[in-house]
Write a protein that holds these residues in place. Structure first.
Motif, PDB file in Angstrom:
ATOM      1  N   TRP A 136     -78.784  19.504 -65.296  1.00  0.00           N
ATOM      2  CA  TRP A 136     -77.487  19.213 -65.922  1.00  0.00           C
ATOM      3  C   TRP A 136     -77.488  17.838 -66.592  1.00  0.00           C
ATOM      4  O   TRP A 136     -76.722  17.602 -67.535  1.00  0.00           O
ATOM      5  CB  TRP A 136     -76.372  19.304 -64.884  1.00  0.00           C
ATOM      6  N   LEU A 178     -80.267  24.056 -68.308  1.00  0.00           N
ATOM      7  CA  LEU A 178     -79.560  24.657 -67.176  1.00  0.00           C
ATOM      8  C   LEU A 178     -79.035  26.039 -67.547  1.00  0.00           C
ATOM      9  O   LEU A 178     -79.055  26.962 -66.718  1.00  0.00           O
ATOM     10  CB  LEU A 178     -78.413  23.753 -66.729  1.00  0.00           C
ATOM     11  N   ILE A 196     -80.333  21.921 -59.960  1.00  0.00           N
ATOM     12  CA  ILE A 196     -79.209  22.097 -60.885  1.00  0.00           C
ATOM     13  C   ILE A 196     -78.767  20.754 -61.450  1.00  0.00           C
ATOM     14  O   ILE A 196     -78.535  20.607 -62.652  1.00  0.00           O
ATOM     15  CB  ILE A 196     -78.031  22.801 -60.165  1.00  0.00           C
TER      16      ILE A 196
END
Length: 350
Positions: free
Chosen positions: A186, A44, A182
């Motif tokens: 993550w 990320l 995202i």
């Protein structure tokens, strides 16, 4: 790098009077690598750096000042990441910047335009920067946690929208795609909010039993203690099969036992951790609570075993009653020489 202009720096610390961002590049880079990268995870973090390279710093600055960034997940993440890095860098920068190194020694740096800060004020400023860096970190983790929860819902994974709805909500769909990307990236970070192998799996879970000020950063630092407690104390007390059952159960009947076990883990945590500031009296009280809670948990487990055993015996009895293997009241009567039979019945003589 995710900061390259003084305008971006002023978004987070308006009072700074730095004219050239280049003088801070080394410190900013250290903060990114040391304070930000592990919170995001390598994948990320790299993707965020790529995103930053794809946008104009001036356009980014305008989007933040006019509020348009709130509809762009990558930009929201970038804002909080920059804030973390900026405050952390300032806490590193303040003391060293107060010194000036020259060919003959080290002097105290000063400016003709400003009065020199006292040592007390400098100390307070550094502590303030550190505090704001941690606040920014928690805000970023809360945002990422919220997105991860959103993506975990069935509607987010497989939205039930018809063609008309999709055509009228295309910007929202793009926003959801960015949030999903995202969240997936993550998950590779140690700071991902959900730890499936723990009975206290999230910061919110722990907050229900122990006040850690909802600090995600503290929760991550407490993970080694929580793993130790679960492996050495909880599994030892109730058995690994029961632990695995509590990790996966959705049965409301299991909630009382799960709450008891979590309270027991929180008591052990207060007793052993060095991450939290806990005085001697409270540690002693937590030790006594752990002993009491362990006995209570064991009683609940034994009660469950007794009930399950009784239910199993009742089911077997009912099954035998419904399908008797040696029923002498049927039309054929009792048949001799059946497997397992210990009786021999003489035929009726009349």
């Amino acid at each position: 790098m995710i900061i390259s202009t003084t305008k971006e720096l002023r978004l987070h610390i308006p009072s700074n009077a730095i004219d050239e961002i280049g003088s801070l590049q080394g410190i900013l880079d250290n903060s990114e690598k040391d304070f930000l990268r592990d919170k995001l995870g390598d994948s990320l973090y790299r993707k965020l750096c790529e995103y930053y390279q794809s946008v104009s710093p001036d356009d980014f600055y305008m989007s933040v000042t006019n509020g348009e960034h709130t509809h762009q997940p990558w930009m929201q993440l970038l804002v909080l990441a920059q804030r973390m890095v900026t405050y952390d860098a300032m806490s590193r920068f303040a003391y060293t910047q107060a010194l000036s190194i020259n060919g003959t020694g080290i002097n105290v740096a000063s400016s003709e335009d400003y009065s020199a800060a006292s040592k007390d004020l400098l100390d307070k400023g550094v502590q303030g920067y550190k505090r704001e860096a941690m606040v920014s970190l928690n805000q970023m983790l809360v945002m990422l946690e919220g997105w991860a929860r959103e993506m975990a819902t069935p509607a987010a994974i497989a939205p039930d929208a018809d063609t008309t709805e999709q055509s009228t909500t295309e910007p929202k769909d793009e926003e959801h795609k960015a949030i999903e990307e995202i969240s997936l990236l993550w998950q590779e970070s140690n700071y991902y909010y959900l730890h499936h192998d723990l009975l206290i799996a999230t910061c919110a879970d722990l907050q229900n039993y122990l006040d850690i000020y909802e600090s995600r950063e503290k929760f991550i630092r407490l993970l080694p203690d929580l793993h130790f407690i679960q492996d050495e104390y909880i599994s030892e007390a109730i058995g690994e099969p029961m632990v695995q059952h509590l990790l996966t159960t959705t049965d409301p009947a299991d909630k009382p036992l799960l709450r008891k076990v979590r309270r027991l883990m929180a008591a052990h945590l207060e007793e052993r951790t060095t991450i939290l500031t806990i005085d001697k009296a409270r540690r002693s009280a937590a030790h006594n609570e752990a002993i009491s809670l362990r006995a209570s948990v064991l009683r609940l487990v034994e009660m469950r075993k007794t009930v399950e055993k009784a239910n199993t015996e009742n089911q077997n009895t009912n099954s035998d009653n419904q399908n008797p293997s040696t029923n002498i009241n049927d039309d054929k009567g009792y048949e001799n020489n059946q497997p397992g039979s210990k009786f021999f019945v003489s035929p009726l003589l009349y």
